[in-house]
Design an enzyme around this catalytic site. Structure first.
Site, short mmCIF file in Angstrom:
data_model
loop_
_atom_site.label_atom_id
_atom_site.label_comp_id
_atom_site.label_asym_id
_atom_site.label_seq_id
_atom_site.Cartn_x
_atom_site.Cartn_y
_atom_site.Cartn_z
N LEU A 15 1.28 -1.19 -0.11
CA LEU A 15 -0.19 -0.15 0.02
C LEU A 15 0.75 0.94 0.19
O LEU A 15 -0.12 1.90 -0.26
CB LEU A 15 -0.85 0.05 1.08
CG LEU A 15 -2.02 -1.56 1.11
CD1 LEU A 15 -2.92 -0.63 2.39
CD2 LEU A 15 -2.73 -1.51 -0.20
N VAL A 74 4.73 -5.30 10.64
CA VAL A 74 3.90 -6.68 10.46
C VAL A 74 2.67 -6.81 9.79
O VAL A 74 1.63 -6.51 11.22
CB VAL A 74 4.44 -7.48 11.68
CG1 VAL A 74 4.12 -8.95 10.30
CG2 VAL A 74 5.92 -7.77 12.02
N TYR A 136 -1.67 -10.37 15.13
CA TYR A 136 -1.42 -9.51 14.65
C TYR A 136 -3.25 -8.28 14.77
O TYR A 136 -2.67 -6.82 14.76
CB TYR A 136 -1.66 -9.89 12.79
CG TYR A 136 -2.27 -8.77 12.25
CD1 TYR A 136 -0.95 -7.97 11.50
CD2 TYR A 136 -2.87 -8.84 11.62
CE1 TYR A 136 -1.21 -7.05 10.90
CE2 TYR A 136 -3.09 -7.40 10.65
CZ TYR A 136 -2.50 -7.23 10.21
OH TYR A 136 -3.31 -5.67 8.97
N LYS A 140 -2.63 -4.55 16.43
CA LYS A 140 -4.19 -3.70 15.35
C LYS A 140 -4.81 -2.68 16.99
O LYS A 140 -5.31 -1.28 16.38
CB LYS A 140 -4.76 -3.90 14.60
CG LYS A 140 -3.84 -4.27 13.18
CD LYS A 140 -3.13 -3.19 13.00
CE LYS A 140 -1.96 -3.35 11.49
NZ LYS A 140 -1.38 -2.49 11.00
P1 NAI Z 1 3.34 -4.59 4.06
O1 NAI Z 1 3.68 -5.83 4.26
O2 NAI Z 1 3.34 -4.66 2.35
O3 NAI Z 1 3.88 -3.15 4.56
C1 NAI Z 1 4.32 -3.17 5.72
C2 NAI Z 1 5.62 -2.00 5.65
O4 NAI Z 1 6.29 -1.73 6.78
C3 NAI Z 1 6.69 -3.04 4.23
O5 NAI Z 1 7.12 -2.43 3.59
C4 NAI Z 1 7.76 -3.25 5.80
O6 NAI Z 1 9.14 -3.68 5.44
C5 NAI Z 1 7.28 -2.76 6.82
N1 NAI Z 1 8.04 -2.61 7.93
C6 NAI Z 1 7.45 -3.62 8.79
N2 NAI Z 1 8.36 -3.47 10.29
C7 NAI Z 1 8.87 -2.43 10.05
C8 NAI Z 1 9.82 -2.17 11.50
N3 NAI Z 1 10.12 -2.13 11.93
N4 NAI Z 1 9.91 -0.21 10.92
C9 NAI Z 1 9.62 0.02 10.26
N5 NAI Z 1 8.93 -0.65 8.71
C10 NAI Z 1 8.89 -1.80 9.01
O7 NAI Z 1 1.88 -4.50 4.30
P2 NAI Z 1 0.35 -3.70 3.26
O8 NAI Z 1 -0.43 -4.66 2.50
O9 NAI Z 1 0.81 -2.43 2.55
O10 NAI Z 1 0.03 -3.10 4.23
C11 NAI Z 1 0.60 -1.53 5.24
C12 NAI Z 1 0.32 -1.60 5.84
O11 NAI Z 1 -1.88 -1.51 5.98
C13 NAI Z 1 -0.10 -2.51 7.44
O12 NAI Z 1 -0.22 -1.64 8.16
C14 NAI Z 1 -1.29 -3.52 6.99
O13 NAI Z 1 -1.48 -4.39 8.36
C15 NAI Z 1 -2.96 -2.59 7.46
N6 NAI Z 1 -3.29 -3.04 6.27
C16 NAI Z 1 -3.76 -4.02 5.06
C17 NAI Z 1 -4.44 -4.70 4.25
C18 NAI Z 1 -4.17 -4.73 3.10
O14 NAI Z 1 -5.75 -5.82 2.89
N7 NAI Z 1 -3.07 -4.68 2.03
C19 NAI Z 1 -5.75 -4.82 5.45
C20 NAI Z 1 -5.36 -4.41 6.62
C21 NAI Z 1 -4.54 -3.54 7.06
C1 15L Z 2 -4.86 -7.65 6.56
O1 15L Z 2 -4.51 -6.64 7.41
C2 15L Z 2 -3.37 -7.79 6.00
O2 15L Z 2 -2.78 -6.85 6.24
C3 15L Z 2 -3.49 -7.85 4.48
O3 15L Z 2 -2.55 -8.04 4.08
C4 15L Z 2 -4.77 -9.20 4.16
O4 15L Z 2 -4.69 -10.62 4.14
C5 15L Z 2 -6.41 -8.83 5.03
O5 15L Z 2 -6.33 -7.39 6.47
C6 15L Z 2 -7.29 -8.98 4.43
O6 15L Z 2 -8.14 -9.53 5.29
O7 15L Z 2 -7.93 -9.63 3.40
#
Ligand code: NAI
Ligand code: 15L
Length: 266
Positions: A15, A74, A136, A140
């Protein structure tokens, strides 16, 4: 709407890569950060590597920032030992730095996994008791409560986005309900950044899909009206064999996250 310096954490993630170019229009300077490798700073950007678990690094990261979009951490179910530093210590470090440096607004990427142990089909608003579906989701939930505290105690405003499934396309039947398109995500994040006086707000992030489990009336102040729908993907998704009805991934809103981990499902 725009601000002077906007911080985007998790900028190297899925994202983050979507939002980095899209948020640039809303800030004079976009400061991007991640523990993973970042594309070099373009004009109007600053790229600062940072581990969220390191308080001193986070304090430097947040200095001179006006608002934060916090995606870093994470993002899937993992052992507690991995979640703790990145998501729990990390969000504490971020809000402490925000307090010290006078940041007034944070948009926090929470997740549907804070309510993942409600059954699919149940209608939830922002006030239902949390039912996290793993370490996880628990992290949150901690972030939602921590941001509530930092609003009540220090007046730092936060919009917690309980994001459903934000991917290019919904991948399964559950995601037909939880899908949030990248355009709707972008709209939700910018409204969360710039709507005045949000206080501490929780909003579910889903597109205008045919079916919905989530009621956003409590977040009406944002004026968020999603435009996309998962409907155009229905035929391709429903061509897949359905999960057995007694599979926990088909029963609970959190899907497969509810059965992650080393122990069998009860
Ligand atoms: P992603 O895993 O691709 O990106 C998360 C980023 O955080 C990664 O680039 C990673 O290197 C970085 N990260 C991890 N540990 C770290 C640390 N200790 N220090 C600094 N950076 C760190 O996840 P995505 O899909 O981009 O999601 C972004 C956010 O949105 C996350 O917080 C995720 O939990 C949340 N989210 C995403 C959803 C989705 O559908 N993509 C759904 C619900 C929540
Ligand atoms: C999340 O919170 C995760 O970051 C993402 O990778 C998806 O699995 C999403 O929820 C989901 O529930 O589909």
């Amino acid at each position: 709407a725009r601000c002077h310096r906007l911080l985007l954490t998790g900028a190297a993630g899925n994202l983050g890569l979507v939002l980095r170019p899209r948020l640039k229009a809303h800030a004079d300077v976009l400061r991007v950060s991640d523990v993973a490798a970042l594309a070099p700073a373009a004009s109007g950007e600053e790229a600062i590597p940072c581990n969220l678990a390191n308080a001193a690094e986070v304090s430097r990261l947040v200095q001179d920032v006006d608002a934060i979009v916090h995606l870093g951490g994470v993002s899937v179910e993992r052992p507690f030992e991995e979640i703790l530093p990145a998501n729990i210590q990390g969000i504490y470090n971020l809000y402490e730095a925000a307090r010290i440096h006078g940041v007034r607004r944070v948009v926090f990427a929470s997740s549907n996994h804070v309510i993942g142990f409600y059954e699919q089909g149940q209608q939830l608003d922002a006030d239902v008791p949390l039912r996290p579906d793993g370490y996880y989701g628990l992290s949150k939930a901690y972030g939602e409560h921590l941001s509530r505290f930092y609003f009540d105690r220090y007046g730092i405003e936060t919009v917690c986005l309980r994001i459903g499934s934000s991917f290019p396309e919904p991948k399964d039947r559950r995601m037909m309900v939880t899908w949030l398109s990248y355009d709707d995500l972008t709209d939700l994040v910018t409204r969360s950044l710039f709507t005045p006086q949000v206080g501490h707000l929780i909003v579910y992030g889903a597109s205008a899909n045919r079916d919905s489990w989530w009621d956003n009336h409590a977040a009406a102040v944002l004026g968020f009206a999603p435009k996309d729908s998962s409907e155009r993907f229905r035929a391709q998704v429903e061509a897949q064999a359905p999960l057995p009805a007694d599979d926990p991934a088909a029963r609970y809103q959190g899907g497969a996250f509810v059965k992650a981990g080393p122990f069998p499902f009860p």
